[in-house]
Scaffold this active site. Structure first.
Site, short mmCIF file in Angstrom:
data_model
loop_
_atom_site.label_atom_id
_atom_site.label_comp_id
_atom_site.label_asym_id
_atom_site.label_seq_id
_atom_site.Cartn_x
_atom_site.Cartn_y
_atom_site.Cartn_z
N GLY A 9 0.84 -1.20 0.00
CA GLY A 9 0.00 0.00 0.00
C GLY A 9 0.87 1.25 0.00
O GLY A 9 2.11 1.16 -0.11
N GLY A 12 3.39 1.30 2.86
CA GLY A 12 4.40 0.26 2.60
C GLY A 12 5.41 0.73 1.57
O GLY A 12 6.63 0.61 1.74
N ASN A 101 -4.26 2.22 10.72
CA ASN A 101 -5.26 3.14 11.25
C ASN A 101 -6.26 2.34 12.06
O ASN A 101 -6.46 1.15 11.81
CB ASN A 101 -6.05 3.78 10.10
CG ASN A 101 -5.27 4.89 9.42
OD1 ASN A 101 -4.41 5.51 10.03
ND2 ASN A 101 -5.60 5.14 8.16
N ALA A 127 0.62 9.72 1.86
CA ALA A 127 1.15 9.17 0.61
C ALA A 127 -0.02 8.65 -0.21
O ALA A 127 -1.05 8.27 0.34
CB ALA A 127 2.14 8.06 0.90
N LYS A 181 -4.78 8.96 17.94
CA LYS A 181 -4.72 8.84 16.48
C LYS A 181 -6.09 8.42 15.92
O LYS A 181 -6.54 8.90 14.89
CB LYS A 181 -3.63 7.83 16.08
CG LYS A 181 -3.55 7.53 14.57
CD LYS A 181 -3.02 8.71 13.81
CE LYS A 181 -2.93 8.61 12.30
NZ LYS A 181 -3.10 7.41 11.62
N ASN A 189 -11.02 10.88 8.07
CA ASN A 189 -11.30 9.84 7.08
C ASN A 189 -12.75 9.84 6.59
O ASN A 189 -12.98 9.94 5.38
CB ASN A 189 -10.85 8.47 7.61
CG ASN A 189 -9.33 8.44 7.81
OD1 ASN A 189 -8.74 9.44 8.19
ND2 ASN A 189 -8.69 7.33 7.54
N ASN A 199 -7.88 16.41 2.47
CA ASN A 199 -7.82 16.66 3.92
C ASN A 199 -7.88 18.15 4.25
O ASN A 199 -8.55 18.57 5.19
CB ASN A 199 -6.53 16.08 4.52
CG ASN A 199 -6.48 14.57 4.43
OD1 ASN A 199 -7.44 13.95 3.98
ND2 ASN A 199 -5.37 13.98 4.83
N SER A 251 -6.82 8.01 3.39
CA SER A 251 -6.83 6.61 2.97
C SER A 251 -8.26 6.13 2.73
O SER A 251 -8.52 5.35 1.81
CB SER A 251 -6.13 5.74 4.01
OG SER A 251 -6.70 5.95 5.27
#
Ligand code: PAF
Length: 301
Positions: A9, A12, A101, A127, A181, A189, A199, A251
């Site tokens: 992902g 990663g 998450n 990312a 978090k 999200n 965002n 994400s």
């Protein structure tokens, strides 16, 4: 030190790129057909293509995974099955770094690998993968991490994380870190997915009542669990992260757009479940869960 990164992902791939940049030895384990390169676009637009040593996890068979640090930058629901899959292969000296998450059952993970050092970490690095081979870095975030068993602390491993995902704040109160978090993800999200925005748009005052309402419910649940926090603190933090990752699609936004499984059940769904157990009403979080699930159906149909 040798590193393994499991998963393909955005985070990663970001870890592969950062490991490469730091001249660290790494291998990337993936589920299906390995790629051999990643094209990275840095924040300043600079492009770099790196060769990645990828291997499918299945092809490892019964060989031992001897890497010192094994990162699992996966979706929340993938962590436990992946830990189970690698449990017979991983050497007892390898440290696992769970990077996801939302909330998962950490006791279940330690029950599978009782002798391995495990770190739970969260990062707000942004990312984005526009396609299989490309990675765009959209925001330099911060990382928070803690050892599930503090007697297993290892400063060399901490240094790896400090180097790869700086700045990294270490804490012994891992539950507090994970909840804080979670509270940020519970705002950014679902709102970005539902309103189809980046965002940064959440910093616009039109979204502030929604941000405050979500944080108010989350703070009540956290307080009931003995975590000291105010709704205002959570709102400020969530908007701060939205600002730091302004150019990023969250994400969940990306998951919905690309028809991938998202993490609403481990984020706002988790807050609702905890609220139910504690007798705290969480209608706003429940509404977000329902809306994201109906979006998912809309994009699937
Ligand atoms: O899930 C995400 O996208 C990230 O955790 C965050 C911090 C919301 C930034 O986009």
């Amino acid at each position: 030190m040798n590193i393994a990164i499991i998963g393909n992902g955005a985070i990663g791939n970001l870890l592969c790129w950062f490991s490469f940049r730091q001249h660290m030895q790494f291998i990337n384990f993936v589920r299906s057909a390995p790629d051999v390169y990643i094209e990275c676009t840095e924040l300043d637009g600079q492009k770099v293509t790196i060769d990645v040593n990828q291997q499918t996890l299945n092809s490892v068979g019964n060989q031992e995974l001897t890497q010192d640090v094994i990162f699992l930058p996966l979706k929340a629901h993938q962590i436990e099955p992946t830990v189970r899959q690698i449990s017979q292969m991983v050497s007892q000296s390898s440290t696992l770094v769970l990077l996801h998450n939302g909330m998962i059952d950490l006791n279940a993970i330690t029950a599978i690998l009782p002798n391995n050092p495990i770190i739970a970490a969260t990062t707000s690095y942004g990312a984005f993968k526009p396609n299989k081979h490309q990675l765009s870095i959209t925001g330099l975030g911060a990382t928070q991490a803690g050892w599930l068993d503090s007697s297993m602390k290892d400063s060399a491993v901490e240094n790896i994380i400090n180097t790869l995902l700086p700045p990294c704040e270490w804490s012994d109160t891992i539950l507090d870190i994970l909840w804080r978090k979670l509270a940020i993800n519970a705002v950014i999200n679902p709102l970005t997915a539902i309103h189809n925005i980046k965002n940064g748009a959440l910093c616009n005052s039109q979204y502030h009542p929604a941000v405050a309402a979500i944080c108010s419910e989350t703070a009540k649940v956290m307080n009931s669990l003995g975590l000291e926090v105010t709704a205002d603190e959570l709102s400020t933090k969530a908007l701060n992260v939205a600002n730091l990752t302004a150019a990023n699609y969250s994400s969940m936004h990306q998951d919905i757009m690309y028809g991938r499984q998202h993490e609403i059940d481990n984020i706002n769904g988790y807050i609702c479940d905890q609220g139910d157990m504690l007798g705290i009403a969480t209608p706003i979080n429940q509404e977000l869960v329902n809306k994201v699930k109906s979006l998912e159906e809309y994009f699937r149909d």
